[in-house]
Design a protein around this motif. Structure first.
Motif, PDB file in Angstrom:
ATOM      1  N   PRO A 290       0.800  -1.229   0.000  1.00  0.00           N
ATOM      2  CA  PRO A 290       0.000   0.000   0.000  1.00  0.00           C
ATOM      3  C   PRO A 290       0.831   1.277   0.000  1.00  0.00           C
ATOM      4  O   PRO A 290       0.458   2.261  -0.654  1.00  0.00           O
ATOM      5  CB  PRO A 290      -0.841  -0.137   1.273  1.00  0.00           C
ATOM      6  CG  PRO A 290      -1.051  -1.611   1.398  1.00  0.00           C
ATOM      7  CD  PRO A 290       0.282  -2.203   0.999  1.00  0.00           C
ATOM      8  N   GLU A 291       1.963   1.309   0.720  1.00  0.00           N
ATOM      9  CA  GLU A 291       2.776   2.525   0.701  1.00  0.00           C
ATOM     10  C   GLU A 291       3.318   2.796  -0.699  1.00  0.00           C
ATOM     11  O   GLU A 291       3.300   3.933  -1.186  1.00  0.00           O
ATOM     12  CB  GLU A 291       3.923   2.414   1.701  1.00  0.00           C
ATOM     13  CG  GLU A 291       4.778   3.672   1.747  1.00  0.00           C
ATOM     14  CD  GLU A 291       5.819   3.636   2.851  1.00  0.00           C
ATOM     15  OE1 GLU A 291       6.857   4.325   2.695  1.00  0.00           O
ATOM     16  OE2 GLU A 291       5.600   2.938   3.861  1.00  0.00           O
ATOM     17  N   PRO A 328      -4.687   3.560   4.783  1.00  0.00           N
ATOM     18  CA  PRO A 328      -4.752   4.830   5.518  1.00  0.00           C
ATOM     19  C   PRO A 328      -3.420   5.218   6.160  1.00  0.00           C
ATOM     20  O   PRO A 328      -3.065   6.397   6.189  1.00  0.00           O
ATOM     21  CB  PRO A 328      -5.826   4.574   6.570  1.00  0.00           C
ATOM     22  CG  PRO A 328      -6.684   3.494   5.991  1.00  0.00           C
ATOM     23  CD  PRO A 328      -5.738   2.615   5.227  1.00  0.00           C
ATOM     24  N   LEU A 329      -2.677   4.238   6.682  1.00  0.00           N
ATOM     25  CA  LEU A 329      -1.363   4.535   7.260  1.00  0.00           C
ATOM     26  C   LEU A 329      -0.425   5.086   6.197  1.00  0.00           C
ATOM     27  O   LEU A 329       0.330   6.042   6.449  1.00  0.00           O
ATOM     28  CB  LEU A 329      -0.774   3.272   7.888  1.00  0.00           C
ATOM     29  CG  LEU A 329      -1.530   2.677   9.075  1.00  0.00           C
ATOM     30  CD1 LEU A 329      -0.858   1.386   9.534  1.00  0.00           C
ATOM     31  CD2 LEU A 329      -1.602   3.675  10.225  1.00  0.00           C
ATOM     32  N   ALA A 330      -0.472   4.490   5.001  1.00  0.00           N
ATOM     33  CA  ALA A 330       0.395   4.946   3.908  1.00  0.00           C
ATOM     34  C   ALA A 330       0.010   6.348   3.450  1.00  0.00           C
ATOM     35  O   ALA A 330       0.880   7.185   3.188  1.00  0.00           O
ATOM     36  CB  ALA A 330       0.322   3.962   2.747  1.00  0.00           C
ATOM     37  N   LYS A 333       1.318   8.820   6.057  1.00  0.00           N
ATOM     38  CA  LYS A 333       2.771   8.909   6.015  1.00  0.00           C
ATOM     39  C   LYS A 333       3.248   9.763   4.852  1.00  0.00           C
ATOM     40  O   LYS A 333       4.217  10.533   4.984  1.00  0.00           O
ATOM     41  CB  LYS A 333       3.377   7.501   5.927  1.00  0.00           C
ATOM     42  CG  LYS A 333       4.896   7.490   5.848  1.00  0.00           C
ATOM     43  CD  LYS A 333       5.435   6.072   5.818  1.00  0.00           C
ATOM     44  CE  LYS A 333       6.959   6.065   5.726  1.00  0.00           C
ATOM     45  NZ  LYS A 333       7.505   4.676   5.700  1.00  0.00           N
ATOM     46  N   LEU A 334       2.576   9.651   3.711  1.00  0.00           N
ATOM     47  CA  LEU A 334       3.013  10.336   2.500  1.00  0.00           C
ATOM     48  C   LEU A 334       2.229  11.620   2.227  1.00  0.00           C
ATOM     49  O   LEU A 334       2.414  12.243   1.184  1.00  0.00           O
ATOM     50  CB  LEU A 334       2.913   9.382   1.308  1.00  0.00           C
ATOM     51  CG  LEU A 334       3.834   8.160   1.398  1.00  0.00           C
ATOM     52  CD1 LEU A 334       3.560   7.184   0.257  1.00  0.00           C
ATOM     53  CD2 LEU A 334       5.300   8.575   1.387  1.00  0.00           C
ATOM     54  N   GLY A 335       1.363  12.011   3.148  1.00  0.00           N
ATOM     55  CA  GLY A 335       0.677  13.290   3.032  1.00  0.00           C
ATOM     56  C   GLY A 335      -0.370  13.347   1.941  1.00  0.00           C
ATOM     57  O   GLY A 335      -0.594  14.412   1.354  1.00  0.00           O
ATOM     58  N   VAL A 336      -1.043  12.235   1.675  1.00  0.00           N
ATOM     59  CA  VAL A 336      -2.097  12.190   0.660  1.00  0.00           C
ATOM     60  C   VAL A 336      -3.451  12.225   1.356  1.00  0.00           C
ATOM     61  O   VAL A 336      -3.718  11.404   2.253  1.00  0.00           O
ATOM     62  CB  VAL A 336      -1.965  10.911  -0.212  1.00  0.00           C
ATOM     63  CG1 VAL A 336      -3.166  10.755  -1.137  1.00  0.00           C
ATOM     64  CG2 VAL A 336      -0.670  10.968  -1.017  1.00  0.00           C
ATOM     65  N   PRO A 337      -4.333  13.150   1.009  1.00  0.00           N
ATOM     66  CA  PRO A 337      -5.650  13.219   1.649  1.00  0.00           C
ATOM     67  C   PRO A 337      -6.421  11.905   1.511  1.00  0.00           C
ATOM     68  O   PRO A 337      -6.314  11.209   0.499  1.00  0.00           O
ATOM     69  CB  PRO A 337      -6.342  14.359   0.894  1.00  0.00           C
ATOM     70  CG  PRO A 337      -5.234  15.204   0.371  1.00  0.00           C
ATOM     71  CD  PRO A 337      -4.125  14.254   0.040  1.00  0.00           C
TER      72      PRO A 337
END
Length: 356
Positions: A290-291, A328-330, A333-337
């Motif tokens: 997912p990340e 959701p964690l990914a 972490k990466l600042g995606v809404p």
């Protein structure tokens, strides 16, 4: 267990096998080989048999995959009934309905489109063994409007299903147009499919009123012990005057996605795989987690993305519901809404507009 062993035997034979001569070989293209194709940036594709056997020893001793239990109770995935009345009447709206795994029913440019259509019970050459559908099938193929266009990313059994192809070939009103990677056209023609357009990476064609582009991915191909990487793999871009769509297919993470983002400048909607990623030592080169899926979303400059390739067939070590928690964690972490990269329920339909 019998299904897992059968799948392991088939995959092991494919990994150990070799391809025949490549009829589309072009020595000027780096991803071409006399006997098939290779990735742009990663390993050639596929794993040695020793790694496969190590993985199956590990998963047997660890008792994985476990049934879903964190986000879903057993295999009782929440499902939605597609809005068939809307889908059958629609001629102007862009809609997306997730059928399951990598199968998305897309309406765009007045067309009915399927990605990697799979409506069978099992992802295997035969229907009495092999990986079984564990998530719900929310709609039958014959309940959908007539299909105009089919996008095939590669020839693995969970993406190119014989029974579904035969049903599409026989659909009322005539078979759809299949757009496929180099080499998959030959398999389809062997099955009697006549409306086939083959593409190499970066090929572009105007078809049915859409601009259709085939783009790279990092993966591999095989349907038998003798054809490893004999056919190409990749993703698809569809563009109309008012909407753009990207289907990533099946892939590991690579610089290919920055290349795609640079060439196209972004997409209104993307379908990106988020499942089948454990154990990482075995899957990383061929399946994103997912990340990495969120990284692809950013690389290709997608406004909205749908997570696919999860919650349907138990192919790897993570539980089928794990992406529900990991995505959701990914994103955080990466600042995606949250609303920019979502998971659908099986059968869920949503309407999209350019830039929204």
């Amino acid at each position: 267990m019998r299904g897992r062993l059968a799948a392991a035997a088939l995959l092991g034979a494919a990994i150990a096998g070799s391809a025949a001569a490549n009829p589309y070989y072009d020595p000027a293209k780096p991803h071409h080989r006399p006997d098939g194709f290779v990735n742009n940036y990663g390993p050639p594709g596929g794993k040695p048999l020793s790694d496969l056997l190590k993985w199956y020893r590990e998963r047997s001793s660890n008792g994985v995959p476990k049934p879903p239990s964190t986000h879903v109770d057993g295999y009782d995935f929440p499902a939605a009934r597609p809005d068939l009345e809307l889908l059958r009447a629609n001629r102007t709206l862009v809609t997306a309905t997730w059928v399951g795994h990598a199968t998305l029913f897309l309406q765009m440019g007045g067309l009915n489109i399927l990605t990697d259509p799979h409506f069978s019970e099992r992802a295997f050459p035969v229907q009495f063994m092999g990986p079984k559908r564990m998530g719900p099938l929310p709609v039958r193929l014959d309940e959908l409007p007539r299909i105009d266009l089919v996008l095939i990313s590669h020839n693995h059994y969970d993406h190119l299903d014989y029974d579904t192809v035969m049903a599409l070939k026989a659909q009322p009103g005539g078979e759809p147009l299949f757009v496929v990677p180099l080499g998959v056209d030959l398999w389809l023609k062997e099955q009697g499919v006549r409306r086939v357009e083959r593409f190499d990476w970066w090929d572009t064609r105007r078809l049915l009123g859409l601009d259709v582009h085939f783009v790279p991915a990092q993966h591999w191909s095989s349907r038998s012990p003798w054809d490893r990487n004999a056919t190409l793999w990749g993703g698809w871009v569809l563009r109309s005057p008012d909407f753009s769509f990207y289907f990533a297919g099946d892939t590991g993470y690579s610089k290919d996605f920055a290349d795609i983002g640079a060439r196209f400048g972004g997409f209104d909607l993307s379908a990106i795989p988020v499942g089948a990623y454990l154990p990482r030592w075995f899957m990383k080169e061929q399946h994103v987690n997912p990340e990495e899926a969120v990284m692809i979303h950013r690389d290709v400059k997608s406004r909205r993305s749908i997570g696919i390739h999860w919650g349907t067939f138990e192919l790897t070590d993570e539980s089928l519901d794990e992406p529900i928690g990991e995505l959701p964690l990914a994103r955080r972490k990466l600042g995606v809404p949250d609303e920019d990269f979502v998971l659908f329920r099986h059968g869920e339909t949503r309407v999209f507009q350019r830039g929204i």
